[in-house]
Scaffold this motif. Sequence first.
Motif, mmCIF file in Angstrom:
data_model
loop_
_atom_site.group_PDB
_atom_site.id
_atom_site.type_symbol
_atom_site.label_atom_id
_atom_site.label_comp_id
_atom_site.label_asym_id
_atom_site.label_seq_id
_atom_site.Cartn_x
_atom_site.Cartn_y
_atom_site.Cartn_z
ATOM 1 N N ARG A 86 52.893 35.016 32.146
ATOM 2 C CA ARG A 86 51.628 34.646 31.512
ATOM 3 C C ARG A 86 50.448 35.284 32.245
ATOM 4 O O ARG A 86 49.518 35.801 31.626
ATOM 5 C CB ARG A 86 51.484 33.122 31.494
ATOM 6 N N ILE A 87 50.510 35.250 33.573
ATOM 7 C CA ILE A 87 49.421 35.832 34.367
ATOM 8 C C ILE A 87 49.315 37.326 34.132
ATOM 9 O O ILE A 87 48.228 37.865 33.920
ATOM 10 C CB ILE A 87 49.631 35.530 35.864
ATOM 11 N N LEU A 176 36.317 36.858 44.514
ATOM 12 C CA LEU A 176 36.492 37.337 43.148
ATOM 13 C C LEU A 176 37.534 36.517 42.394
ATOM 14 O O LEU A 176 37.357 36.218 41.207
ATOM 15 C CB LEU A 176 36.879 38.818 43.158
ATOM 16 N N LEU A 177 38.612 36.139 43.075
ATOM 17 C CA LEU A 177 39.620 35.314 42.419
ATOM 18 C C LEU A 177 39.031 33.972 41.980
ATOM 19 O O LEU A 177 39.257 33.510 40.859
ATOM 20 C CB LEU A 177 40.812 35.083 43.350
ATOM 21 N N ASP A 178 38.253 33.354 42.868
ATOM 22 C CA ASP A 178 37.658 32.058 42.529
ATOM 23 C C ASP A 178 36.643 32.185 41.390
ATOM 24 O O ASP A 178 36.612 31.359 40.478
ATOM 25 C CB ASP A 178 36.961 31.458 43.757
ATOM 26 N N ALA A 179 35.808 33.224 41.445
ATOM 27 C CA ALA A 179 34.729 33.366 40.471
ATOM 28 C C ALA A 179 35.218 33.841 39.107
ATOM 29 O O ALA A 179 34.700 33.419 38.074
ATOM 30 C CB ALA A 179 33.671 34.342 41.006
ATOM 31 N N SER A 189 46.813 38.104 45.141
ATOM 32 C CA SER A 189 45.419 38.514 45.334
ATOM 33 C C SER A 189 45.230 40.016 45.132
ATOM 34 O O SER A 189 44.111 40.486 44.919
ATOM 35 C CB SER A 189 44.934 38.115 46.730
ATOM 36 N N ARG A 190 46.340 40.775 45.180
ATOM 37 C CA ARG A 190 46.220 42.218 44.969
ATOM 38 C C ARG A 190 45.847 42.574 43.541
ATOM 39 O O ARG A 190 45.513 43.718 43.248
ATOM 40 C CB ARG A 190 47.527 42.903 45.352
ATOM 41 N N THR A 191 45.897 41.575 42.639
ATOM 42 C CA THR A 191 45.445 41.840 41.268
ATOM 43 C C THR A 191 43.977 42.252 41.258
ATOM 44 O O THR A 191 43.547 43.002 40.384
ATOM 45 C CB THR A 191 45.661 40.601 40.374
ATOM 46 N N VAL A 192 43.197 41.777 42.237
ATOM 47 C CA VAL A 192 41.796 42.190 42.335
ATOM 48 C C VAL A 192 41.712 43.697 42.553
ATOM 49 O O VAL A 192 40.929 44.398 41.896
ATOM 50 C CB VAL A 192 41.080 41.448 43.486
ATOM 51 N N ASP A 193 42.534 44.215 43.464
ATOM 52 C CA ASP A 193 42.510 45.649 43.750
ATOM 53 C C ASP A 193 42.873 46.470 42.510
ATOM 54 O O ASP A 193 42.274 47.511 42.251
ATOM 55 C CB ASP A 193 43.492 45.979 44.881
#
Length: 227
Positions: A86-87, A176-179, A189-193
């Motif tokens: 899903r993610i 960024l993950l929180d916002a 958290s590497r999804t941000v990159d």
Amino acid sequence: MKVLIVEDNKQIIDVLNRFLKEANHETAVVYDGGKALASFDSFKPDFILLDIMLPNVDGFEICRRIREKSTVPIIMITAKSEDADRILGLEVGADDYIVKPFSPEEVLSRINAILRRIHFENDHPQKVIKLGEIKLHLGNRKAFYESKEIVLTKKEFEILALFAKYPNKVFNRNNLLDAVWGYDYYGDSRTVDSHIKRLRAKIKKAGIDNDSIETVWGEGYRWGREE
């Protein structure tokens, strides 16, 4: 409305096809992931129901490639209930997901919910903020550079909007993950990159210098262009 159904289960297709036609929607059906993009280009759907597990090309890759050129709403269909599927579906640009087995009424309800949101956003596009040379239309989540749209996923748009609202602020991955993803996000958290990498590529393709998003080593990211 034109709905493209990309699914290899003929029983599911028959149910969705019949139900959507009864709701006065035009449908096209693709059983093979390898033919989905060609059908997308020829049929020009207003909405896509996209299975994840498909022959030849999976739904994640199809969604990713459609998002390179279109913001058409996409609901991903999965036989799995794992959070990772899903993610990943949401990360590559899907608007929603639905887990098998499901009722056609639930599918139509989710379609209508997304359409109501889009119609509201399109009716309220007036608020615009600037990020360097990019104009961000907050109402309908569209980004423009020199009157040409930069096609972004929802998360990509939200990252740019965050940079615009807090100029010169450095955001680390957790910020960024929180916002953008929310406090209840449990993914990598590497999804941000990966999102930053895709944003840089889209910004460069639009004709803007590729150093727009600056990496502040050991700290995070910020919008690096001078006004």
